[in-house]
Structure formats: structure tokens, C-alpha cells
Design a protein around this motif. Sequence first.
Motif, mmCIF file in Angstrom:
data_model
loop_
_atom_site.group_PDB
_atom_site.id
_atom_site.type_symbol
_atom_site.label_atom_id
_atom_site.label_comp_id
_atom_site.label_asym_id
_atom_site.label_seq_id
_atom_site.Cartn_x
_atom_site.Cartn_y
_atom_site.Cartn_z
ATOM 1 N N THR A 1 44.732 -39.524 47.476
ATOM 2 C CA THR A 1 45.131 -39.555 46.067
ATOM 3 C C THR A 1 45.427 -38.154 45.547
ATOM 4 O O THR A 1 46.256 -37.978 44.665
ATOM 5 N N ARG A 2 44.750 -37.158 46.127
ATOM 6 C CA ARG A 2 45.038 -35.773 45.714
ATOM 7 C C ARG A 2 46.464 -35.405 46.083
ATOM 8 O O ARG A 2 47.183 -34.791 45.300
ATOM 9 N N ASN B 1 53.437 -36.099 42.945
ATOM 10 C CA ASN B 1 53.922 -36.715 41.714
ATOM 11 C C ASN B 1 54.532 -35.676 40.773
ATOM 12 O O ASN B 1 55.360 -36.010 39.928
ATOM 13 N N GLY C 1 55.917 -41.335 40.145
ATOM 14 C CA GLY C 1 55.709 -42.641 40.736
ATOM 15 C C GLY C 1 54.992 -42.576 42.076
ATOM 16 O O GLY C 1 54.430 -43.559 42.536
ATOM 17 N N TYR D 1 48.400 -26.563 28.778
ATOM 18 C CA TYR D 1 48.592 -27.976 29.102
ATOM 19 C C TYR D 1 48.489 -28.200 30.607
ATOM 20 O O TYR D 1 47.827 -29.133 31.060
ATOM 21 N N ILE E 1 47.009 -26.331 32.814
ATOM 22 C CA ILE E 1 45.669 -26.060 33.337
ATOM 23 C C ILE E 1 44.740 -27.227 33.019
ATOM 24 O O ILE E 1 44.016 -27.717 33.872
ATOM 25 N N LEU F 1 46.709 -30.741 35.226
ATOM 26 C CA LEU F 1 46.061 -30.176 36.425
ATOM 27 C C LEU F 1 47.072 -29.596 37.413
ATOM 28 O O LEU F 1 46.771 -29.439 38.583
ATOM 29 N N TRP G 1 47.985 -26.760 38.469
ATOM 30 C CA TRP G 1 47.588 -25.352 38.421
ATOM 31 C C TRP G 1 48.608 -24.451 39.096
ATOM 32 O O TRP G 1 48.724 -23.276 38.771
ATOM 33 N N VAL H 1 38.339 -32.214 32.638
ATOM 34 C CA VAL H 1 39.028 -32.347 33.913
ATOM 35 C C VAL H 1 39.203 -30.985 34.584
ATOM 36 O O VAL H 1 38.888 -30.801 35.762
ATOM 37 N N ALA H 2 39.692 -30.022 33.797
ATOM 38 C CA ALA H 2 39.921 -28.692 34.364
ATOM 39 C C ALA H 2 38.607 -28.034 34.769
ATOM 40 O O ALA H 2 38.496 -27.430 35.829
ATOM 41 N N ARG I 1 37.162 -29.471 37.953
ATOM 42 C CA ARG I 1 37.856 -29.015 39.140
ATOM 43 C C ARG I 1 37.415 -27.594 39.495
ATOM 44 O O ARG I 1 37.163 -27.287 40.661
ATOM 45 N N ALA I 2 37.307 -26.752 38.460
ATOM 46 C CA ALA I 2 36.870 -25.380 38.719
ATOM 47 C C ALA I 2 35.458 -25.363 39.297
ATOM 48 O O ALA I 2 35.178 -24.645 40.256
ATOM 49 N N GLU J 1 35.494 -26.486 42.899
ATOM 50 C CA GLU J 1 36.006 -25.477 43.827
ATOM 51 C C GLU J 1 35.000 -24.364 44.042
ATOM 52 O O GLU J 1 34.920 -23.789 45.116
ATOM 53 N N ILE K 1 40.828 -41.547 35.754
ATOM 54 C CA ILE K 1 41.715 -41.872 36.871
ATOM 55 C C ILE K 1 42.130 -40.590 37.591
ATOM 56 O O ILE K 1 42.109 -40.482 38.808
ATOM 57 N N ARG K 2 42.458 -39.571 36.821
ATOM 58 C CA ARG K 2 42.854 -38.289 37.393
ATOM 59 C C ARG K 2 41.714 -37.669 38.206
ATOM 60 O O ARG K 2 41.906 -37.192 39.308
ATOM 61 N N ASP L 1 41.299 -39.602 41.400
ATOM 62 C CA ASP L 1 42.365 -39.249 42.337
ATOM 63 C C ASP L 1 42.113 -37.910 43.000
ATOM 64 O O ASP L 1 42.408 -37.712 44.165
ATOM 65 N N GLU L 2 41.605 -36.970 42.214
ATOM 66 C CA GLU L 2 41.395 -35.618 42.740
ATOM 67 C C GLU L 2 40.108 -35.530 43.539
ATOM 68 O O GLU L 2 39.732 -34.457 44.010
ATOM 69 N N GLU M 1 32.680 -42.519 43.283
ATOM 70 C CA GLU M 1 33.052 -43.922 43.129
ATOM 71 C C GLU M 1 31.825 -44.744 42.747
ATOM 72 O O GLU M 1 30.725 -44.496 43.224
ATOM 73 N N ASP N 1 38.080 -46.735 40.013
ATOM 74 C CA ASP N 1 36.898 -46.942 40.848
ATOM 75 C C ASP N 1 35.738 -46.047 40.445
ATOM 76 O O ASP N 1 34.612 -46.255 40.874
ATOM 77 N N ALA O 1 49.720 -42.470 34.474
ATOM 78 C CA ALA O 1 49.278 -41.569 35.538
ATOM 79 C C ALA O 1 50.492 -41.099 36.338
ATOM 80 O O ALA O 1 50.565 -39.957 36.773
ATOM 81 N N ASP O 2 51.475 -41.998 36.502
ATOM 82 C CA ASP O 2 52.673 -41.640 37.260
ATOM 83 C C ASP O 2 53.654 -40.804 36.454
ATOM 84 O O ASP O 2 54.253 -39.869 36.956
ATOM 85 N N ARG P 1 53.345 -39.353 33.279
ATOM 86 C CA ARG P 1 52.938 -38.497 32.177
ATOM 87 C C ARG P 1 53.622 -37.128 32.205
ATOM 88 O O ARG P 1 54.184 -36.689 31.212
ATOM 89 N N ASP P 2 53.606 -36.479 33.384
ATOM 90 C CA ASP P 2 54.139 -35.110 33.445
ATOM 91 C C ASP P 2 55.639 -35.091 33.219
ATOM 92 O O ASP P 2 56.172 -34.225 32.523
#
Lengths: 428, 363
Positions: A113-114, A120, A125, A386, A388, A392, A394, B64-65, B68-69, B72, B89-90, B93-94, B99, B126, B347-348, B350-351
Motif C-alpha cells: 500500500t505504501r 498514486n 487511482g 500541504y 508535508i 504525505l 514528502w 499523519v505527518a 510518519r516522522a 522513521e 486510511i492513509r 496504507d503507509e 491493523e 483495517d 484516497a485515489d 485527492r492529490d
Amino acid sequence: MRNDPANQEPTGPVLAADGTPLKKSLSRALRRQKMRALLLIAPLLAFVFITFVIPIASMLFRSVENDIVANTLPETVVAIASWDGTTGELPDEEVYAAFARDMIAAVAEKKHTRLGSRLNYELSGISSMFRQSGRKMKRWDPVEDAPFKEKLIDLHDGWGDVSTWAIIQTYSAPYTSGYFLTAIDMQLTPEGVTMQPEDKRILIRLFWRTLVMSLVITGSCILLGYPVAWLLANLPASKANLLMILVLLPFWTSLLVRTSAWKVMLQQQGVINDVLVWAGLVADDARLIMINNQFGTILAMTHILLPFMILPMYSVMQTIQPSYLRAAKSLGATNWTAFWRVYFPQSVPGIGAGSILVFILSIGYYITPEIVGGTKGVFISNRIAYHISSSLNWGLAAALGTILLAVVLLLYWAYDRIVGIDNVKLGG
Amino acid sequence: MKITNLIATTASCALVAGSALADDMTIVSWGGAYSASQQNAYHTPYTEKTGVNIINDESSAEAVAKLRAMNEAGNVTWDVVDVVASDAIRLCDEGLAMEIDADTMLADAPDGTKASEDFGDLLVSDCFIPQIVYSTTFGYRTDLVGDTPPTSICAVFDTEAYPGKRSLEKRPINNMEWALICDGVAKDEVYDVLGTPEGQQQALDKLATIKDDVIWWSAGADTPQLLADGEVVMGSTYNGRLFSVIEEQKQPVAMLWDAQVFDLDGWIIPAGLSEERKARALDYIMFATDTQRLADQAKYISYGPARKSSAPLVGKHAELGIDMAPHMPTDPENAKNTFLYNYEFWADYRDDIDAKFQAWLAK
């Protein structure tokens, strides 16, 4: 020296008291001193290096890093290298089989998924393709379930689309210029480098707007700050102190409070409009729009950054002797000539220092533009924020940040060439 | 002597802090009235029951950010995090959230219904444990809309009948859907249309008809403030914010319950916690998301509990004493015409759509 009787022998190097050449001894002493100085600042150096240089460098490195594709799909990347996407034909079973093996392994480690979210960014999609396919491929066996081509296309029609594979192929290299291209409104596509479609071009515009508005803010800070700094430096101490407190008071107030206060002042039902309507200067149905646009951003940011301009100017002006002005006048200069030819040139280092501070601070601002900027007053840093914190992405954020850093360094260099960086003073 | 004392004191302080840390648990949420409702409904009873001290961190907006930081850096300091469903969801996914198996990790309903059934469709990821249902909807100034208060979402796009500014969120999500609905697209086709470049352009064109009359907001508190000041005639925000403007601050504002967009807020547990912390986080989640606890939260804030079994237990507001059920976005009277938010779609897309939306805004 030459006539000194102790130094009669002209041959050989000059010796120190212990017989070693003076030059050597001196450099040894200097080296020891340098070492001591270095040791003294070593904690600071280490601190700066660990907390500043390394994180920033590693963040900037993300702007080209792209090893996630090759790491998650190692076999696919090799198999797809020889595929020619321009023919419009799907890759053959070999690629699909490699992909299935990679995916089954990635799903087991929950890495698929990552990769989906990474790809994406390039093709909307793909994220849900990886997520949905992963759920079903969990139960697949890399040997028994072969062949995979039709199975995968059954799973999701996206796997039967040439563009999906073309994107995987294009982004299979461990390093990519894709983020930098996106950052300047271009894109790396399977067909090569192209411009973004017209309706997605925004970043160049934002870079340009950030620069122009930062310059305007710096300019208005100079205009407003110069007389204040002059007053501060020339008033009697008691009055100057009071004025100083007035300058510093907003400096100590929370940024958010000050920005929100501007909102109360400037909005259409706000204080300024109410007063204007009350005084009959503006009709009630034609209230001025002063916020949620560039004007609001420039006004609020000028106010917020003004102390950064006034303080360096003040500390430089304090050192200018009033007698110079008097001397100029006694030699026949008018007030203006005395100011422009004598006082102003001496205050330039303060303007330079203040301008650099204000300009660099405003170029990276994002809270204030976000709150009062509306749609036309936002900066490039709002997009960085936005990417960051929301998208995400980055890598793109790092590319935008790198470009911004490069632009600032370039302007700094230009400033050094034109004005001279020695001409900047932060204090007397 | 003094220095030895100082060192001894510091060391003992550090020891105390260290031992206290073992019983501390950091829960991240949104702050304000929302965190207060969680404090009352979940944290305080949980601390009473177990003795675990809960530290509140108000970082959900950047969760979220930051996660992730932290991930890492290999040092995750949060135990339980409150996020909206799309962020969950994000994070899932990451690989940044753990879960969750609803049936084994969450409490059954009092009548024995399994958690997965009790939450039903709301388990959108999940990793996500839904807590409340909120909706993004419109509020309007009752004194600025004349004799015909708006009843349809399309009043937002009707500047002739309802002149004045409107406030919309500065992002494509929800706005694009509303624009398409008011441009004649059937509700169940909205996402099919929005998936195409032509559909995206159609939505932006519809929004362009009111672009000059819109104040774009980015913080949830903006619309309530703009409504209270009379700066806008109507504006979108979360229904709980409007509840507080209407019922607590008694402003001349009313709700427009039409095409409201349901969204979810809930918990995730960060990936990579030690076994001990994970067990404690799961224990907290089991406690805080049971039927009674979810119903309790509605006493303090007007968001609907995510479990079906909690709905009948929703009582009165703890301070105002008014019945909370009619203020829930899930109340049948309010939910006559709702719009289902499509998580997978956003999710698909948005960006991609966000880039277009921002470019359109900047024009």
C-alpha cells in the motif's frame, strides 16, 4: 632588526628560544590555539551538525530518492526494463509473473500500500488498485496460481491498462527527477518530460507570487520602519524607551493572536469598515474588502515582521554621530542633502540587515497567509505544508523546499554582489 | 555539597519521572470541546478504573505527518491517536497504524452482537476504530435570509435568492460533490462523474459561479466566527460547531440539514509500539469504544456514536439539559437527505483534484 647585535647571523631561519625555527614554533602555538578554540566550539558544532545539517540534508535528499519502487518490486523492475510501452501492447506473462511474486511478498510485509500511495502521486487511482488487489493476493501462491496475466486483469482492470505499467517502468529507477519536475509544473511521463496540463499549473505561479509579495512586504517594512527607527535613535532616552516598548510589545504577542486581530479589524463587518460606514465615507452595501486577499496578507505580515526591520536599523542608527549632520549643515547643506548624502548612507547597513531578515522570514511564512490570505494571498510554503502534512508527498515537499532554498541563496549572492555583504550590520 | 545535593535531587526527580512514565499513556486528539467530551466520557472513567494516567496531546491535525516522522525515527511516543477516517486510511496504507480485528479486539454490543456488525459499514479501514459520526453541513443566518429560509443545499449556489457571502472549506472534498449535485448530477453518479477530467471541470465551473461570493476557510472555527459576525450568510462546517453556535452561544443561526456529508472520526493505534504499550492501548480502546461509552460522549458534544447499539442510549446534554438525539447528524429527521462520502475515491484522487482545485482558486 638587522642592526640588532643578537641577530648578526644572517644565515638560517630565525630560531625561537628553544632552538626550533620561529615559524614552526609559531605555527605550533597557533595550531594549539586553534585546536583549543575548536574544542571549545565542538559541542556547538556537533549540535548544529546533528540537529540541523543532517536532518535538513536528509530531507532534501528525499527530493530525488525513489528506491521504494525497486525495493518493493525488485523482480518486476528487472523484467519490465525491456518492455516497450509505446507499442500500446501490454507486457507479457513474464512481467506479470514477476509482479505477482513481488506483490505476494510485499503483501506479506504490508509494503504494497505504501508503494500504491507513492505511485498514486503520478497516476491517480493506483493507490486503490494496490490496496484492493493486495487484499485478494494475500491468498495467492506464487507457483501454483500461475499464470497471472489474466488473473491480475480480472482482479482489477487497471492491470490491463498500458499506462499503469508505463508508470511503473518510468519510476523504476532508484533516483528520479520527477519531484523536481513536478515542483516546476512539469511532469515526468512515459513519453518524456512534458508540461503539466494547464489546469494543474500552480507552483511556478506560487513561487513568483511568494517572491513578489515578500519584496513588497520588505519594501513596506523599510518605509514604515525607517522613521520609527530614526525616532528611536534620536529621541531622549525616556521617550525612546517608551517607544521601544511599543515596538516590542507586538513582538512578544502570539503570532496567531495578532493575525486574528487583523481579521477582526479588516473583515467587512469589522472595526475599520464599521467606522468608515458610520462616518459616511463608505456606503453600507459597498464595504471595503481588505482581507482574504493579497492586501490582507501584505498588511498583516508587514505588521508582524516590522520589529525585525526596526531593531537592526535602530542599532545601526544609534551609532551614527549627530555631529556629522550638524557638520554637513554648517557647510551649507540643506536638510535633505544632509540627510540623503550624510545620514542615509551610514544607515544602509541597517536597512540591509533588516531587509535580509524580513525577506527571508516572509518567504517561508505560511500561518498568516493561510489565515488572512484567502485565495490570492497564499504562498508556496502553504503548498509545502500541504504536502508535508496532508498528502504525505514528502518528496515533492522536499523538492519545493530545495528550490526555495536555492532561490534564497541566489538572491543572497546577488545582494552580496550589488550591496556587499560586509555592508550589513546587525548591531553597532 | 550544594552540587551533590543538586545532582541527587535531579537524579531522584528523573527516577520519579521515569517510574511515572510507565503508567502514563499519551492520547492524541483535536483539542477544544471535542477533547473535553472525550476526557469526560472516556479518559476520566478509564483512569478511575485502571489508574493509568492519560496525557492529552492536541496534535490530531498534524497526526499523519508526525506519526510518519516518529516511525522513521523509531521512537513512537503516542499510544492512541484520534484521526478522521481518510487519515486513518492513509496511515494504514503507509504501514503507520496497526491493523485491528474488530471482533476480537473490540467489545461486543450488550445484546451480544459482534463489534464488526455493530459498527457495520463504518469500519472503512483495517486499522480504524470509528468513534463518532459527524457531518459537514451548512448553517445560515436566520436574520439574513428573509422569509424563505433555505431548505436545499443548492441555496448555496443561488446568489440571487440568498445574496451575501458564503464560506466554504479551502479544499475540493465536499465542495466538488455539492457543486455536481446542484449542477444536476444524480447523487449516486457523483463519484463516477468526478473521476473524469470533464466532471472535475464541470464541478469547478459550477463553483466558479459563486467564486466571488465565497470566503474560503481552513480551520473549523472559521465558519462559526464568520456566521456570528454576520460576515457570511451561510457557511459549511462540522455540525458540532454549529450546535455550539446555535444552542450554547444562542446566535441567530440555523442548521441546513440537506446533502450533509457524513464523515467519521475514530481511533488508530500506531504501528511499532512495544508489546506492553500495545496491550494497554488495546485495553483502552476496548473500554472507550464500548456501547455505553460511545453513547456517553454524545452528552457533551453533538456527534453521533458510531455503534448502532449506542443510538438508543443517547441522553441529554450534560450542562444544557436538552435532548441530544435531535441534534445528532444520524437522527432520522436530520438524515433524510444525506450524502455518502467515498473514502476510496478521495484516497485515489485527492492529490490530483487538489492540485486542480488550488490552481483554479489561484486564478
